[in-house]
Design a protein around this motif. Structure first.
Motif, PDB file in Angstrom:
ATOM      1  N   PRO A 278       1.012  -1.339  -0.339  1.00 52.13           N
ATOM      2  CA  PRO A 278       0.145  -0.328   0.224  1.00 52.13           C
ATOM      3  C   PRO A 278       1.023   0.984   0.046  1.00 52.13           C
ATOM      4  CG  PRO A 278      -0.707  -1.581   1.531  1.00 52.13           C
ATOM      5  CD  PRO A 278       0.462  -2.359   0.992  1.00 52.13           C
ATOM      6  N   SER A 279       1.785   0.867   0.517  1.00 51.67           N
ATOM      7  CA  SER A 279       2.453   3.045   0.509  1.00 51.67           C
ATOM      8  C   SER A 279       3.314   2.720  -0.447  1.00 51.67           C
ATOM      9  CB  SER A 279       4.072   2.156   1.386  1.00 51.67           C
ATOM     10  OG  SER A 279       3.327   1.769   2.600  1.00 51.67           O
ATOM     11  N   MET A 280       3.740   1.520  -1.168  1.00 56.13           N
ATOM     12  CA  MET A 280       4.040   2.013  -2.659  1.00 56.13           C
ATOM     13  C   MET A 280       2.889   1.923  -3.896  1.00 56.13           C
ATOM     14  SD  MET A 280       7.554   1.450  -2.949  1.00 56.13           S
ATOM     15  CE  MET A 280       7.972   0.516  -4.541  1.00 56.13           C
ATOM     16  N   LEU A 281       2.172   1.900  -3.890  1.00 55.62           N
ATOM     17  CA  LEU A 281       1.066   2.328  -4.477  1.00 55.62           C
ATOM     18  C   LEU A 281       0.076   3.913  -4.405  1.00 55.62           C
ATOM     19  CD1 LEU A 281      -1.605  -1.039  -4.328  1.00 55.62           C
ATOM     20  CD2 LEU A 281       0.011   0.642  -6.046  1.00 55.62           C
ATOM     21  N   GLU A 282       0.651   4.212  -2.231  1.00 52.84           N
ATOM     22  CA  GLU A 282       0.332   5.411  -2.215  1.00 52.84           C
ATOM     23  C   GLU A 282       0.964   6.564  -2.839  1.00 52.84           C
ATOM     24  OE1 GLU A 282       0.511   7.263   2.047  1.00 52.84           O
ATOM     25  OE2 GLU A 282      -0.917   5.191   2.118  1.00 52.84           O
ATOM     26  N   LEU A 283       2.626   6.108  -2.796  1.00 52.48           N
ATOM     27  CA  LEU A 283       3.314   7.121  -3.832  1.00 52.48           C
ATOM     28  C   LEU A 283       2.964   7.471  -5.429  1.00 52.48           C
ATOM     29  CD1 LEU A 283       6.349   5.953  -2.250  1.00 52.48           C
ATOM     30  CD2 LEU A 283       5.967   8.258  -1.853  1.00 52.48           C
ATOM     31  N   ALA A 284       2.847   6.446  -6.203  1.00 50.33           N
ATOM     32  CA  ALA A 284       2.120   5.872  -7.241  1.00 50.33           C
ATOM     33  C   ALA A 284       0.794   6.396  -7.242  1.00 50.33           C
ATOM     34  CB  ALA A 284       1.592   4.476  -7.630  1.00 50.33           C
ATOM     35  N   ARG A 285       0.028   7.036  -6.325  1.00 51.03           N
ATOM     36  CA  ARG A 285      -1.083   7.572  -6.654  1.00 51.03           C
ATOM     37  C   ARG A 285      -0.953   9.325  -6.399  1.00 51.03           C
ATOM     38  NH1 ARG A 285      -5.416   6.542  -8.468  1.00 51.03           N
ATOM     39  NH2 ARG A 285      -6.205   5.699  -6.286  1.00 51.03           N
ATOM     40  N   ALA A 286       0.274   9.708  -5.805  1.00 52.75           N
ATOM     41  CA  ALA A 286       0.693  10.733  -5.234  1.00 52.75           C
ATOM     42  C   ALA A 286       1.095  11.637  -6.980  1.00 52.75           C
ATOM     43  CB  ALA A 286       1.512  11.293  -4.669  1.00 52.75           C
ATOM     44  N   LYS A 287       1.455  10.200  -8.195  1.00 47.36           N
ATOM     45  CA  LYS A 287       2.276  10.935  -9.188  1.00 47.36           C
ATOM     46  C   LYS A 287       1.473  10.347  -9.795  1.00 47.36           C
ATOM     47  CE  LYS A 287       6.789   9.087  -8.089  1.00 47.36           C
ATOM     48  NZ  LYS A 287       7.329   7.795  -8.333  1.00 47.36           N
ATOM     49  N   SER A 288       0.319   9.892 -10.331  1.00 42.76           N
ATOM     50  CA  SER A 288      -0.858  10.067 -10.957  1.00 42.76           C
ATOM     51  C   SER A 288      -2.184   9.834 -10.293  1.00 42.76           C
ATOM     52  CB  SER A 288      -0.593   8.408 -11.622  1.00 42.76           C
ATOM     53  OG  SER A 288      -0.800   7.792 -10.341  1.00 42.76           O
ATOM     54  N   GLY A 289      -2.787  10.512  -9.969  1.00 45.23           N
ATOM     55  CA  GLY A 289      -3.979  10.943  -9.217  1.00 45.23           C
ATOM     56  C   GLY A 289      -5.225   9.769  -9.655  1.00 45.23           C
ATOM     57  N   ASP A 290      -6.310  10.100 -10.434  1.00 44.73           N
ATOM     58  CA  ASP A 290      -7.454   9.573 -10.579  1.00 44.73           C
ATOM     59  C   ASP A 290      -6.327   9.270 -12.373  1.00 44.73           C
ATOM     60  OD1 ASP A 290      -8.135  10.301  -8.444  1.00 44.73           O
ATOM     61  OD2 ASP A 290      -9.522  11.954  -9.303  1.00 44.73           O
ATOM     62  N   ALA A 291      -6.050   9.262 -12.855  1.00 47.93           N
ATOM     63  CA  ALA A 291      -6.011   9.331 -14.765  1.00 47.93           C
ATOM     64  C   ALA A 291      -5.337   7.546 -14.454  1.00 47.93           C
ATOM     65  CB  ALA A 291      -4.969   9.498 -14.483  1.00 47.93           C
ATOM     66  N   VAL A 292      -4.996   6.777 -12.979  1.00 52.60           N
ATOM     67  CA  VAL A 292      -4.863   5.078 -13.038  1.00 52.60           C
ATOM     68  C   VAL A 292      -5.701   5.342 -12.007  1.00 52.60           C
ATOM     69  CG1 VAL A 292      -2.660   4.284 -12.517  1.00 52.60           C
ATOM     70  CG2 VAL A 292      -2.781   6.183 -14.469  1.00 52.60           C
ATOM     71  N   GLN A 293      -6.277   3.518 -12.608  1.00 47.40           N
ATOM     72  CA  GLN A 293      -6.733   2.295 -11.044  1.00 47.40           C
ATOM     73  C   GLN A 293      -5.713   1.676 -10.842  1.00 47.40           C
ATOM     74  OE1 GLN A 293      -9.751   0.294 -13.303  1.00 47.40           O
ATOM     75  NE2 GLN A 293     -10.004  -0.779 -11.629  1.00 47.40           N
ATOM     76  N   LEU A 294      -5.352   1.853  -9.267  1.00 49.47           N
ATOM     77  CA  LEU A 294      -4.894   1.654  -8.773  1.00 49.47           C
ATOM     78  C   LEU A 294      -5.765   0.367  -7.484  1.00 49.47           C
ATOM     79  CD1 LEU A 294      -2.480   4.580  -7.874  1.00 49.47           C
ATOM     80  CD2 LEU A 294      -1.872   2.160  -8.789  1.00 49.47           C
TER      81      LEU A 294
END
Ligand SMILES: C[S@@+](CC[C@H](N)C(=O)[O-])C[C@H]1O[C@@H](n2cnc3c(N)ncnc32)[C@H](O)[C@@H]1O
Length: 266
Positions: A83-99
């Motif tokens: 989940p922590s890696m995904l949080e960082l991915a979310r910060a870079k991609s916003g809602d553009a990616v389904q995570l």
């Protein structure tokens, strides 16, 4: 191994390792050049008939492996154990990616994708051939008709060097230390470990707890057998070194990575 490096009950080795390293992962891997790498890999995928624009990135980490595809206009779905890696991915991609948080050994069916990939040795965190087979079956189930699968694994050279030596990366006043515990003659199919620790910047509390990364080497014959068992046809296997230039055949004692490309078996 001391208690601080032991796996916590109920957590997988890989999850524990990536939950711990997440705050400094991008710093530690700042030299990984995805444009260079994908510049070699995408033409080969196109040669194998890559079409469409739907990508599933398995073990996406902080998003370094999917951001170049997002920039190319692809629709991206991505998952990771941490989940922590995904949080960082979310910060870079916003809602553009389904995570999604997901374990590739029990991969849900997220949809049908033109390209499914697991990049930068995510697959080496699977510690046995059955786990590899399960992961490949899950990736297969997410392939659209005509879709392609790609993943890389570390070679013996990587385990006998990177996993047998100490690497120091200096960033933001911190020293990030990868202390390989492996052997310079690690045998094929063996499991290697590295301890990761951070010497904090002056006056800073330790940003990362010391922890262990554990990976298994997968010889080509084992990977090919698991691909076949998962109902996948291997299209190509390439080896490469730090320059990312693709070569055949894979030289286990010279290249750093082996890259597999596959599709649904007929
Ligand atoms: C070396 S990182 C690569 C991340 C990303 N693909 C990249 O290229 O930057 C490996 C990733 O695989 C993930 N991983 C390891 N085992 C996994 C599993 N069983 N299921 C899903 N993700 C896993 C880790 O959490 C980590 O984010």
């Amino acid at each position: 191994m001391d208690a601080s490096a032991a796996v916590q009950p109920g957590r997988q080795w890989a999850e524990q390792a990536y939950e711990a390293i997440a705050p400094v992962y991008d710093d530690f891997t700042a030299h990984h050049n995805y444009e260079l790498w994908l510049g070699e890999l995408l033409p080969e995928l196109r040669r194998h008939g890559l079409q469409g624009d739907r990508l599933l990135d398995v073990g996406c980490g902080t998003g370094k492996s999917f951001l170049p595809m997002l920039e190319r206009g692809w629709e991206v779905t991505a998952c990771d154990l941490s989940p922590s890696m995904l949080e960082l991915a979310r910060a870079k991609s916003g809602d553009a990616v389904q995570l999604a948080v997901a374990d590739m050994r029990e991969l849900p069916e997220f949809g049908k994708f033109d390209l499914v990939w697991a990049l930068d040795d995510a697959v080496n965190y699977l510690l046995g051939t059955e786990e590899l087979g399960n992961a490949l079956s899950g990736m297969r189930a997410n392939l659209a008709p005509g879709g392609l699968l790609m993943f890389d694994v570390n070679t013996l050279f990587a385990y006998r060097s990177f996993f047998a030596e100490t690497q120091r990366v200096e960033r933001n006043g911190r020293c990030l230390l990868w202390r390989g515990q492996g052997s310079s003659d690690a045998p094929p199919g063996s499991i290697s470990e590295a301890r990761f620790e951070v010497e904090p910047a002056a006056g800073e509390a330790a940003p990362v707890q010391t922890h262990v990364h554990r990976q298994r080497h997968f010889p080509e014959a084992e990977v090919l057998k698991q691909l076949e068992g998962a109902g996948l046809e291997c299209l190509d296997v390439f080896g490469h070194g730090f320059d990312a230039v693709l070569k055949q055949p894979v030289e286990e004692l010279d290249h750093t990575k082996a890259v597999y490309m596959a599709r649904l078996a007929e």
